[in-house]
Write an enzyme that holds these catalytic residues in place. Structure first.
Site, PDB file in Angstrom:
ATOM      1  N   GLU A 145      -5.921  -4.088   9.381  1.00 56.78           N
ATOM      2  CA  GLU A 145      -6.463  -2.811   9.814  1.00 56.78           C
ATOM      3  C   GLU A 145      -7.145  -2.101   8.662  1.00 56.78           C
ATOM      4  OE1 GLU A 145      -2.988  -0.857  11.422  1.00 56.78           O
ATOM      5  OE2 GLU A 145      -2.567   0.120   9.504  1.00 56.78           O
ATOM      6  N   THR A 154      -2.841   8.258   4.265  1.00 56.73           N
ATOM      7  CA  THR A 154      -2.466   7.441   5.406  1.00 56.73           C
ATOM      8  C   THR A 154      -3.377   7.795   6.566  1.00 56.73           C
ATOM      9  OG1 THR A 154      -0.613   6.725   6.800  1.00 56.73           O
ATOM     10  CG2 THR A 154      -0.744   9.077   6.264  1.00 56.73           C
ATOM     11  N   HIS A 171      -3.033  -3.277   5.643  1.00 56.94           N
ATOM     12  CA  HIS A 171      -4.114  -2.281   5.659  1.00 56.94           C
ATOM     13  C   HIS A 171      -4.646  -2.144   4.235  1.00 56.94           C
ATOM     14  CE1 HIS A 171      -5.622   1.847   7.323  1.00 56.94           C
ATOM     15  NE2 HIS A 171      -6.409   1.401   6.353  1.00 56.94           N
ATOM     16  N   ARG A 173       5.560  -1.316 -10.367  1.00 55.57           N
ATOM     17  CA  ARG A 173       6.178  -1.895 -11.561  1.00 55.57           C
ATOM     18  C   ARG A 173       5.297  -2.956 -12.214  1.00 55.57           C
ATOM     19  NH1 ARG A 173      11.671  -2.001 -13.274  1.00 55.57           N
ATOM     20  NH2 ARG A 173      11.642  -2.870 -15.379  1.00 55.57           N
ATOM     21  N   HIS A 188      -2.009  -0.513  -2.539  1.00 53.99           N
ATOM     22  CA  HIS A 188      -0.847  -1.259  -2.041  1.00 53.99           C
ATOM     23  C   HIS A 188      -1.298  -2.708  -1.773  1.00 53.99           C
ATOM     24  CE1 HIS A 188      -2.780   0.404   1.525  1.00 53.99           C
ATOM     25  NE2 HIS A 188      -2.239   1.586   1.337  1.00 53.99           N
ATOM     26  N   ASN A 236       4.159  -3.869   9.324  1.00 59.60           N
ATOM     27  CA  ASN A 236       3.165  -3.520   8.307  1.00 59.60           C
ATOM     28  C   ASN A 236       3.839  -3.618   6.935  1.00 59.60           C
ATOM     29  OD1 ASN A 236       1.537  -2.051   6.444  1.00 59.60           O
ATOM     30  ND2 ASN A 236       0.516  -1.030   8.143  1.00 59.60           N
ATOM     31  N   HIS A 262       2.008   4.494  14.075  1.00 61.72           N
ATOM     32  CA  HIS A 262       2.026   5.596  13.117  1.00 61.72           C
ATOM     33  C   HIS A 262       3.248   6.483  13.359  1.00 61.72           C
ATOM     34  CE1 HIS A 262      -0.051   7.528   9.765  1.00 61.72           C
ATOM     35  NE2 HIS A 262       0.574   8.612  10.170  1.00 61.72           N
ATOM     36  N   ASP A 263       4.147   6.457  12.383  1.00 70.31           N
ATOM     37  CA  ASP A 263       5.362   7.279  12.381  1.00 70.31           C
ATOM     38  C   ASP A 263       6.335   6.932  13.499  1.00 70.31           C
ATOM     39  OD1 ASP A 263       4.583   8.591  10.098  1.00 70.31           O
ATOM     40  OD2 ASP A 263       3.754  10.323  11.143  1.00 70.31           O
ATOM     41  N   ARG A 271      -6.897  -0.962   1.337  1.00 71.30           N
ATOM     42  CA  ARG A 271      -7.791   0.173   1.107  1.00 71.30           C
ATOM     43  C   ARG A 271      -8.660  -0.109  -0.117  1.00 71.30           C
ATOM     44  NH1 ARG A 271      -3.574   3.023   3.815  1.00 71.30           N
ATOM     45  NH2 ARG A 271      -4.479   4.420   5.384  1.00 71.30           N
ATOM     46  N   GLY A 305       5.491   0.235   9.720  1.00 70.25           N
ATOM     47  CA  GLY A 305       5.667  -0.110   8.323  1.00 70.25           C
ATOM     48  C   GLY A 305       6.596   0.829   7.583  1.00 70.25           C
ATOM     49  N   HIS A 306       6.144   2.056   7.341  1.00 71.39           N
ATOM     50  CA  HIS A 306       6.857   2.977   6.455  1.00 71.39           C
ATOM     51  C   HIS A 306       8.312   3.186   6.887  1.00 71.39           C
ATOM     52  CE1 HIS A 306       7.154   6.304   3.544  1.00 71.39           C
ATOM     53  NE2 HIS A 306       7.912   6.877   4.475  1.00 71.39           N
TER      54      HIS A 306
END
Length: 243
Positions: free
Chosen positions: A70, A100, A43, A18, A50, A7, A195-196, A45, A218-219
């Site tokens: 997604e 999230t 993803h 920036r 992002h 992701n 997720h996580d 939004r 991703g994160h």
């Protein structure tokens, strides 16, 4: 081997902080593939904080692995997905202001809505996965709504796994994941997860849920890449997914 879809939202967050085009999201996606990623996930939004809708359009001709979009199936999101025609769309019940994703679909309450949305995507030849909490009672609803896959929401698992270092692990919680995965497999639904998930908890999840076809990360992966470098990090994650 379970596939790793990267992701790239957080790279876009860095770019947007920036202004300009550093990092270049298109190059990031291509590099992730070159470094071994089996797919690219975005993803978008509504506030485009992002990944932007234009990013999705620009990525489509460049992604050579699997492209997964997604998000919540708002009219704008649906129009975008139907225009891009990715390999997979993952439906997430996010409100517009969500930081999230934090829960899966109630496939019983939203059965009619999901049928309509999934039907439109399936008609366009797009594979559909829906975000689901670990609850066997919701699996049949995903199937009857027309989904091809479910993506298990692994936030609660990640939290429990972390707490298990100092507290007894909640075995019932993980049993819910295993039972949901088994129920999905028995009725012909493939299984994704996300997720996580991270380098600490991914291997345990993979070893105990053999039905797992794909993870979207991703994160944590982007955070690890700060220390280990992107190419090395992708390979570290892929090692956790070896059968």
């Amino acid at each position: 081997m379970t596939k790793l879809s990267v992701n790239i939202n957080k790279f876009a967050t860095l770019r947007n902080a920036r202004g300009g085009n550093v990092p270049d999201i298109l190059k990031v996606a291509q590099d992730c593939e070159r470094f071994g990623a089996d797919g690219i996930t975005v993803h978008p939004r509504p506030d485009e904080r992002h990944i932007r809708y234009q990013d999705v359009l620009d990525l489509k001709p460049l992604v050579t692995t699997e492209f997964n979009i997604e998000g919540y199936p708002s009219p704008d999101f649906m129009d975008l997905v139907l225009k891009v025609k990715p390999d997979q769309v993952t439906l997430v019940p996010d409100p517009p202001d969500a930081i999230t994703s934090n829960t899966g679909w109630d496939t019983i309450t939203y059965q009619s809505f999901l049928k309509d949305v999934i039907g439109a995507f399936k008609k366009a030849g797009i594979r559909v996965s829906i975000f689901l909490n670990p609850d066997v009672n919701l699996v049949e609803g995903a199937k009857t709504a027309g989904a091809d896959r479910i993506e298990l929401y692994t936030g609660p698992y990640a939290e429990e796994y972390f707490n298990a270092r100092t507290q007894p692990q909640n075995l019932q919680l993980f049993n819910d994941y295993k039972n949901t995965a088994r129920a999905a497999s028995e009725i012909g639904l493939d299984l994704n997860a996300g997720h996580d998930l991270n380098l600490d908890n991914l291997r345990f999840f993979k070893l105990h849920i053999p039905q797992l076809k794909e993870v979207s990360i991703g994160h944590a992966l982007v955070a690890d890449a700060i220390y280990f470098g992107l190419e090395n990090t992708i390979q570290l994650y892929k090692r956790q997914l070896v059968d």
